[in-house]
Motif scaffolding. Structure first.
Motif, PDB file in Angstrom:
ATOM      1  N   PHE A  98       0.836  -1.201   0.000  1.00  0.00           N
ATOM      2  CA  PHE A  98       0.000   0.000   0.000  1.00  0.00           C
ATOM      3  C   PHE A  98       0.876   1.258   0.000  1.00  0.00           C
ATOM      4  O   PHE A  98       0.679   2.162  -0.816  1.00  0.00           O
ATOM      5  CB  PHE A  98      -0.924  -0.031   1.221  1.00  0.00           C
ATOM      6  N   ASP A  99       1.853   1.319   0.898  1.00  0.00           N
ATOM      7  CA  ASP A  99       2.751   2.482   0.979  1.00  0.00           C
ATOM      8  C   ASP A  99       3.514   2.682  -0.323  1.00  0.00           C
ATOM      9  O   ASP A  99       3.696   3.810  -0.775  1.00  0.00           O
ATOM     10  CB  ASP A  99       3.741   2.324   2.137  1.00  0.00           C
ATOM     11  N   HIS A 100       3.960   1.602  -0.953  1.00  0.00           N
ATOM     12  CA  HIS A 100       4.697   1.671  -2.225  1.00  0.00           C
ATOM     13  C   HIS A 100       3.817   2.292  -3.321  1.00  0.00           C
ATOM     14  O   HIS A 100       4.265   3.176  -4.060  1.00  0.00           O
ATOM     15  CB  HIS A 100       5.161   0.264  -2.627  1.00  0.00           C
ATOM     16  N   ILE A 101       2.576   1.839  -3.419  1.00  0.00           N
ATOM     17  CA  ILE A 101       1.675   2.376  -4.440  1.00  0.00           C
ATOM     18  C   ILE A 101       1.429   3.871  -4.197  1.00  0.00           C
ATOM     19  O   ILE A 101       1.475   4.678  -5.126  1.00  0.00           O
ATOM     20  CB  ILE A 101       0.334   1.608  -4.451  1.00  0.00           C
ATOM     21  N   VAL A 102       1.190   4.241  -2.951  1.00  0.00           N
ATOM     22  CA  VAL A 102       0.921   5.646  -2.616  1.00  0.00           C
ATOM     23  C   VAL A 102       2.139   6.509  -2.923  1.00  0.00           C
ATOM     24  O   VAL A 102       2.013   7.586  -3.533  1.00  0.00           O
ATOM     25  CB  VAL A 102       0.506   5.785  -1.134  1.00  0.00           C
ATOM     26  N   ARG A 103       3.329   6.056  -2.545  1.00  0.00           N
ATOM     27  CA  ARG A 103       4.556   6.818  -2.840  1.00  0.00           C
ATOM     28  C   ARG A 103       4.742   7.008  -4.332  1.00  0.00           C
ATOM     29  O   ARG A 103       5.070   8.104  -4.781  1.00  0.00           O
ATOM     30  CB  ARG A 103       5.780   6.105  -2.259  1.00  0.00           C
ATOM     31  N   ASN A 104       4.541   5.950  -5.117  1.00  0.00           N
ATOM     32  CA  ASN A 104       4.731   6.040  -6.558  1.00  0.00           C
ATOM     33  C   ASN A 104       3.661   6.914  -7.214  1.00  0.00           C
ATOM     34  O   ASN A 104       3.938   7.591  -8.186  1.00  0.00           O
ATOM     35  CB  ASN A 104       4.756   4.664  -7.194  1.00  0.00           C
ATOM     36  N   ALA A 105       2.444   6.893  -6.698  1.00  0.00           N
ATOM     37  CA  ALA A 105       1.384   7.728  -7.246  1.00  0.00           C
ATOM     38  C   ALA A 105       1.680   9.200  -6.974  1.00  0.00           C
ATOM     39  O   ALA A 105       1.461  10.058  -7.822  1.00  0.00           O
ATOM     40  CB  ALA A 105       0.036   7.345  -6.654  1.00  0.00           C
TER      41      ALA A 105
END
Length: 108
Positions: A98-105
């Motif tokens: 979840f954190d990875h997706i949010v950071r990349n977005a």
């Protein structure tokens, strides 16, 4: 039978806090044998997400979703409102994913 004392806090206050991110990113979705189509994913949480527009979505069919840089994920449509759909992941996202997706977005 013993009763617990009334707690005036609302159910929302008592519910565990689930991280939610108001992100927007373009992904690809597919239902059944329909072709992959681009879609705008919004309002992500480890348990699910909202797609801004998915015409012809059918709640009885699982949804496949490809988020850039991630493995193929499965979800079930839980609600529809106009052309928007709310979905629950078949398996909740790990907090690190979840954190990875949010950071990349946010970086896009």
């Amino acid at each position: 039978m013993k009763h617990e004392p009334f707690d005036p806090r609302s159910a929302a206050e008592l519910a565990p806090r689930v991280p939610r991110a108001g992100i927007t990113l373009i992904c690809e979705v597919r239902q059944g044998s329909r072709p992959w189509a681009p879609a705008r994913l919004e309002d992500l949480s480890p348990g699910g997400f909202r797609i801004a527009r998915l015409p012809g979505a059918r709640t009885e069919l699982p949804l496949r979703i490809r988020i850039p840089g991630m493995q193929l994920l499965s979800a079930q449509i839980r609600w529809t409102r106009d052309a928007a759909v709310g979905c629950a992941f078949a398996e909740p996202l790990h907090v690190a994913v979840f954190d990875h997706i949010v950071r990349n977005a946010d970086a896009a």
